[in-house]
Design a protein around this motif. Structure first.
Motif, mmCIF file in Angstrom:
data_model
loop_
_atom_site.group_PDB
_atom_site.id
_atom_site.type_symbol
_atom_site.label_atom_id
_atom_site.label_comp_id
_atom_site.label_asym_id
_atom_site.label_seq_id
_atom_site.Cartn_x
_atom_site.Cartn_y
_atom_site.Cartn_z
ATOM 1 N N GLU A 225 -3.708 -3.172 3.773
ATOM 2 C CA GLU A 225 -4.012 -4.104 2.673
ATOM 3 C C GLU A 225 -4.161 -3.378 1.338
ATOM 4 O OE1 GLU A 225 -7.151 -6.902 3.515
ATOM 5 O OE2 GLU A 225 -6.711 -6.812 5.647
ATOM 6 N N ALA A 226 -4.379 -2.074 1.379
ATOM 7 C CA ALA A 226 -4.464 -1.252 0.164
ATOM 8 C C ALA A 226 -4.175 0.188 0.555
ATOM 9 C CB ALA A 226 -5.837 -1.369 -0.484
ATOM 10 N N VAL A 227 -3.805 1.009 -0.436
ATOM 11 C CA VAL A 227 -3.515 2.423 -0.195
ATOM 12 C C VAL A 227 -4.339 3.270 -1.158
ATOM 13 C CG1 VAL A 227 -1.756 4.221 -0.154
ATOM 14 C CG2 VAL A 227 -1.167 1.900 0.564
ATOM 15 N N PHE A 228 -4.979 4.298 -0.607
ATOM 16 C CA PHE A 228 -5.828 5.207 -1.379
ATOM 17 C C PHE A 228 -5.110 6.552 -1.463
ATOM 18 C CE2 PHE A 228 -10.441 7.108 -1.473
ATOM 19 C CZ PHE A 228 -10.230 7.540 -2.771
ATOM 20 N N GLY A 255 -7.166 5.247 -6.403
ATOM 21 C CA GLY A 255 -6.798 6.628 -6.698
ATOM 22 C C GLY A 255 -7.989 7.551 -6.835
ATOM 23 N N GLY A 256 -7.813 8.801 -6.387
ATOM 24 C CA GLY A 256 -8.826 9.823 -6.596
ATOM 25 C C GLY A 256 -8.874 10.215 -8.063
ATOM 26 N N LEU A 273 1.537 2.218 -11.533
ATOM 27 C CA LEU A 273 0.090 2.410 -11.414
ATOM 28 C C LEU A 273 -0.722 1.265 -12.019
ATOM 29 C CD1 LEU A 273 -0.228 6.236 -12.182
ATOM 30 C CD2 LEU A 273 -0.147 5.081 -9.964
ATOM 31 N N GLU A 274 -0.053 0.243 -12.507
ATOM 32 C CA GLU A 274 -0.776 -0.910 -13.062
ATOM 33 C C GLU A 274 -1.682 -1.526 -11.994
ATOM 34 O OE1 GLU A 274 -1.791 -3.887 -15.981
ATOM 35 O OE2 GLU A 274 -0.878 -1.904 -16.105
ATOM 36 N N GLY A 275 -2.956 -1.651 -12.326
ATOM 37 C CA GLY A 275 -3.913 -2.239 -11.390
ATOM 38 C C GLY A 275 -4.570 -1.244 -10.456
ATOM 39 N N MET A 276 -4.177 0.040 -10.521
ATOM 40 C CA MET A 276 -4.828 1.048 -9.666
ATOM 41 C C MET A 276 -6.310 1.125 -10.014
ATOM 42 S SD MET A 276 -4.254 5.199 -9.395
ATOM 43 C CE MET A 276 -3.284 5.354 -7.896
#
Length: 377
Positions: A225-228, A255-256, A273-276
């Motif tokens: 559902e999301a990626v880190f 994101g780190g 990266l929009e919305g990261m």
């Protein structure tokens, strides 16, 4: 009579000795030699862009301190050495600074993974180590001769986990570099996130990886559902984002803090990266003095200051060190004890308090990337 002569002779010797000592002290030249401070940082390798802004900020801070009189008339001289964010090179660099340059103070401005093996060496040799960059929670309380003007990255992972829980993500894929800094962020995130029944899909990669297509394709097939993303350096963040952009995968990103504060990456991959969502070390206020500093930085180096929160912490470090040197000289033990007494020090990065473990007291703020810029959620 003989006894009186003896007493007179003894007094004469004492007076002559006192006069000679006083005359010698008056004639002894004042020490104007520079105070040498070693700086270990990445000038080459994937983290070179980190080393670049750290060196620039360090130079600006020391120039200001020396222009204002230095340490009782003595200048501070920085001895730069390139560790390339490599544990092996960092050890070699520190050994050189201690044995050849004979420094008693080292500013460790490198990746946490390169910093960790260095501390036993500096501690054994009685060298004080101060850092404005290394954030690994594994460095908390690691030595009485180590301190930093940045908080542990434990709160970064924790704050991002709380965000993920608030969004009710049931499963998250974590793509991380298998070096100390990303691993500690992954751990602090996972501990909080999985305690709320969240599930984690982990995919690690080694430092220096250039092609992420197979890793990204593999995790996409698992439909998280999301990626880190937790890379260990700006160059790796760039390559990872480039591969992600080409995949054309629309998935929420976390994101780190290698992403946070890096305006160059945000602008280059504005759409991808929009919305990261990121967690950024809290920045200090936009004071008139700090705005002037940023303007001077851009004029001098021809580019915007990146990673501002770390730049602020690095700059402030030298002024805390300056105050310690004025009080205690370059005595490593006394300097290490002094910085642990710092409370609400007024720096570019805001009020700085350093606790008994040598950690800065503070945390991270959760932000989102909008139109190439970060803003508080």
């Amino acid at each position: 009579m003989k006894k009186i002569y003896t007493i007179i002779a003894v007094l004469a010797v004492i007076l002559i000795g006192a006069f000679t000592a006083n005359h010698t002290n008056q004639q002894r030249p004042e020490d104007t030699s520079p105070i040498k401070v070693g700086v270990s940082l990445p000038i080459t390798g994937d983290a070179a862009s980190l080393g670049e802004f750290i060196k620039n900020v360090s130079d600006m801070a020391i120039e200001k301190i020396n222009a204002e009189g230095g340490i009782h008339g003595r200048n501070i001289e920085l001895k730069y050495e390139d560790d390339a964010c490599s544990p092996t090179k960092a050890v070699s660099v520190v050994q050189k600074l201690i044995s050849i340059d004979q420094v008693k103070i080292i500013v460790l401005s490198t990746c946490s993974g390169a910093a960790i093996p260095v501390i036993p060496i500096t501690t054994k040799n009685g060298v004080f180590v101060f850092s404005g960059v290394t954030t690994s929670q594994d460095l908390t309380g690691v030595s009485p001769l180590f301190a930093r003007t940045v908080p542990s990255n434990a709160s970064q992972g924790q704050e991002l986990a709380k965000y993920a829980i608030s969004k009710e993500f049931q499963n998250i894929a974590i793509v991380y570099e298998t070096t100390d800094y990303p691993i500690t962020i992954k751990k602090s995130f996972t501990d909080v996130y999985t305690s709320d029944k969240g599930k984690v899909i982990e995919e690690g990669f080694t430092a220096g990886t250039t092609d992420f297509r197979s890793i990204l394709t593999k995790i996409k097939a698992k439909n998280p559902e999301a990626v880190f993303f937790i890379p260990g350096s700006p160059a790796v963040a760039d390559r990872l984002t480039s591969n992600f952009e080409k995949l054309g995968w629309n998935v929420p990103l976390i994101g780190g803090d290698i992403f946070s504060g890096n305006s160059e990456v945000f602008k280059k991959y504005k759409v991808a990266l929009e919305g990261m969502v990121i967690a950024e070390q809290r920045k200090g206020p936009e004071s008139a003095e700090y705005i002037q500093f940023k303007n001077e930085y851009k004029q001098r180096f021809g580019k915007d200051l990146i990673y501002e929160s770390h730049a602020q912490a690095q700059y402030d470090l030298y002024f805390i060190l300056r105050d310690g040197l004025k009080k205690y000289g370059d005595d490593p033990v006394k300097l290490a004890a002094y910085v642990r007494t710092v409370k609400n020090y007024p720096g570019f990065s805001g009020g700085i308090t350093i606790d008994e473990n040598g950690d800065r007291v503070g945390g991270h703020t959760v932000k989102v990337i909008r139109d190439g810029k970060s803003e508080v959620i």
